[in-house]
Scaffold this active site. Structure first.
Site, PDB file in Angstrom:
ATOM      1  N   GLY A 124       0.764  -1.239   0.000  1.00 52.75           N
ATOM      2  CA  GLY A 124       0.000   0.000   0.000  1.00 52.75           C
ATOM      3  C   GLY A 124       0.793   1.286   0.000  1.00 52.75           C
ATOM      4  N   GLY A 125       2.122   1.223   0.004  1.00 52.82           N
ATOM      5  CA  GLY A 125       2.905   2.451   0.035  1.00 52.82           C
ATOM      6  C   GLY A 125       2.688   3.332  -1.174  1.00 52.82           C
ATOM      7  N   LYS A 126       2.588   2.730  -2.355  1.00 53.75           N
ATOM      8  CA  LYS A 126       2.400   3.517  -3.571  1.00 53.75           C
ATOM      9  C   LYS A 126       0.978   4.069  -3.648  1.00 53.75           C
ATOM     10  CE  LYS A 126       5.996   1.197  -6.287  1.00 53.75           C
ATOM     11  NZ  LYS A 126       6.504   0.293  -5.233  1.00 53.75           N
ATOM     12  N   ASP A 144      -5.778  -5.898  -4.917  1.00 49.15           N
ATOM     13  CA  ASP A 144      -4.797  -6.939  -4.613  1.00 49.15           C
ATOM     14  C   ASP A 144      -5.565  -8.244  -4.476  1.00 49.15           C
ATOM     15  OD1 ASP A 144      -1.692  -6.832  -3.759  1.00 49.15           O
ATOM     16  OD2 ASP A 144      -2.677  -8.502  -2.734  1.00 49.15           O
ATOM     17  N   ASP A 171      -7.869 -10.598  -8.899  1.00 48.20           N
ATOM     18  CA  ASP A 171      -6.703 -11.049  -9.650  1.00 48.20           C
ATOM     19  C   ASP A 171      -6.660 -10.198 -10.912  1.00 48.20           C
ATOM     20  OD1 ASP A 171      -4.826 -12.254 -11.245  1.00 48.20           O
ATOM     21  OD2 ASP A 171      -5.544 -14.289 -10.940  1.00 48.20           O
ATOM     22  N   ASP A 186       2.387  -2.029 -10.591  1.00 40.62           N
ATOM     23  CA  ASP A 186       3.640  -2.426  -9.942  1.00 40.62           C
ATOM     24  C   ASP A 186       3.604  -3.942  -9.797  1.00 40.62           C
ATOM     25  OD1 ASP A 186       6.132  -1.926  -8.619  1.00 40.62           O
ATOM     26  OD2 ASP A 186       5.129  -2.291  -6.720  1.00 40.62           O
ATOM     27  N   CYS A 239      10.509  -3.944  -8.992  1.00 42.45           N
ATOM     28  CA  CYS A 239      11.658  -3.734  -8.110  1.00 42.45           C
ATOM     29  C   CYS A 239      12.747  -4.744  -8.446  1.00 42.45           C
ATOM     30  CB  CYS A 239      11.261  -3.805  -6.631  1.00 42.45           C
ATOM     31  SG  CYS A 239      10.528  -5.381  -6.129  1.00 42.45           S
TER      32      CYS A 239
END
Length: 301
Positions: A124-126, A144, A171, A186, A239
């Site tokens: 959830g940071g983004k 998610d 999904d 992401d 990442c």
């Protein structure tokens, strides 16, 4: 084999890196992965102004530095444990997030009134940064597939005080998604850009995982693209440092979609991170942050 033992990295990964870089560069990468990661936090401008925030850090006797490439992020040193016991944490003044993770939301550039999807949202940071960048005036819809992770996100949303950030389980490789002005994708990836934070990951991954992940990423990209409105923007991010999941994935997508084009990065602070193909890639041992890839893709009218 000798380097694998000396650097505590799997042999298959070192072989990949040595095909792209010389031995000295690979050893620098491995050395960074074996150092203690720096602590970055992101100030929540919806809850605290910059002067009150800096005064709070000084009162707590926490050392902090900033970098022009990463606005809203502070690198902390010292007695940081006290910050998480202070009422300011429960009041949503800040959240822990590596500075490089803020690049993709900034490329989205959410504006008031826009509908923005975050398709692989947990932890959830983004998503939360998207809410802050839009002054909590965009409709942020975070998806998610894991209910437990969504539950953890809900706790953080309440703590940070967002009003227009909603969660849904799906999904996103196959789900029927709502239409959106902008999409942050992401994707799940091999994570070779965050091995300093995930020391276990280097031993969990296998060479065959990369192609499996490329296939999953491609399906997510295709499905997300269908829900993007003409003229809209999709930011694809990972990442990982592996080309198949980054530049190669984007190049293949552009080659198969006549309505897609790569948008140039115009933020001068991000120019040092540009790849030859016009995307963004932070290199951990060079940039002293996590390895993050991001590309802006525009859907033509």
């Amino acid at each position: 084999q000798k380097m694998a033992v000396e650097t505590s990295h799997p042999e298959w990964l070192l072989k990949r890196w040595l095909r792209r870089s010389d031995e000295a560069a690979v050893r620098r990468m491995c050395h960074f992965d074996n150092t203690i990661p720096e602590l970055w936090v992101r100030r929540n401008p919806l809850r605290v102004g910059i002067l009150a925030w800096e005064q709070f850090l000084e009162t707590a006797k926490v050392e902090w530095t900033t970098r022009s490439e990463f606005p809203d992020f502070f690198r902390l040193k010292g007695n940081t444990a006290e910050l998480f016991r202070a009422p300011t944490f429960s009041e949503g003044w800040f959240t822990v997030q590596d500075a490089a993770a803020g690049i993709a939301p900034r490329l989205i550039d959410p504006q008031p009134g826009e509908t923005v999807l975050d398709l692989c949202a947990a932890p959830g940071g983004k998503s939360s940064y998207l809410a802050e960048l839009s002054q909590d005036m965009s409709q942020i819809k975070a998806f998610d597939r894991a209910p437990v992770r969504l539950g953890q996100m809900q706790v953080n949303i309440k703590r940070m005080g967002y009003s227009h950030l909603s969660l849904a389980q799906a999904d996103v490789a196959i789900a029927d998604l709502p239409q959106a002005d902008k999409i942050l994708l992401d994707v799940p990836c091999s994570g070779t850009g965050v091995l300093a934070r995930r020391a276990d990951l280097r031993w969990k991954r296998k060479l065959t995982d990369i192609q499996d992940l490329v296939d999953i990423q491609g399906r997510m990209l295709e499905n997300g693209w269908r829900s993007l409105r003409p003229g809209g923007r999709l930011v694809y991010s990972t990442c990982t440092l592996e080309p198949e999941e980054n530049d190669h994935q984007v190049t293949a997508f552009l080659a198969h979609h006549a309505d897609a084009e790569l948008e140039p990065v115009t933020n001068e602070n991000l120019i040092p991170f540009l790849t030859e193909n016009g995307a963004i890639l932070t290199q951990p041992e060079r940039d002293m942050v996590d390895g993050m890839f991001a590309a802006k893709i525009r859907k033509k009218n």
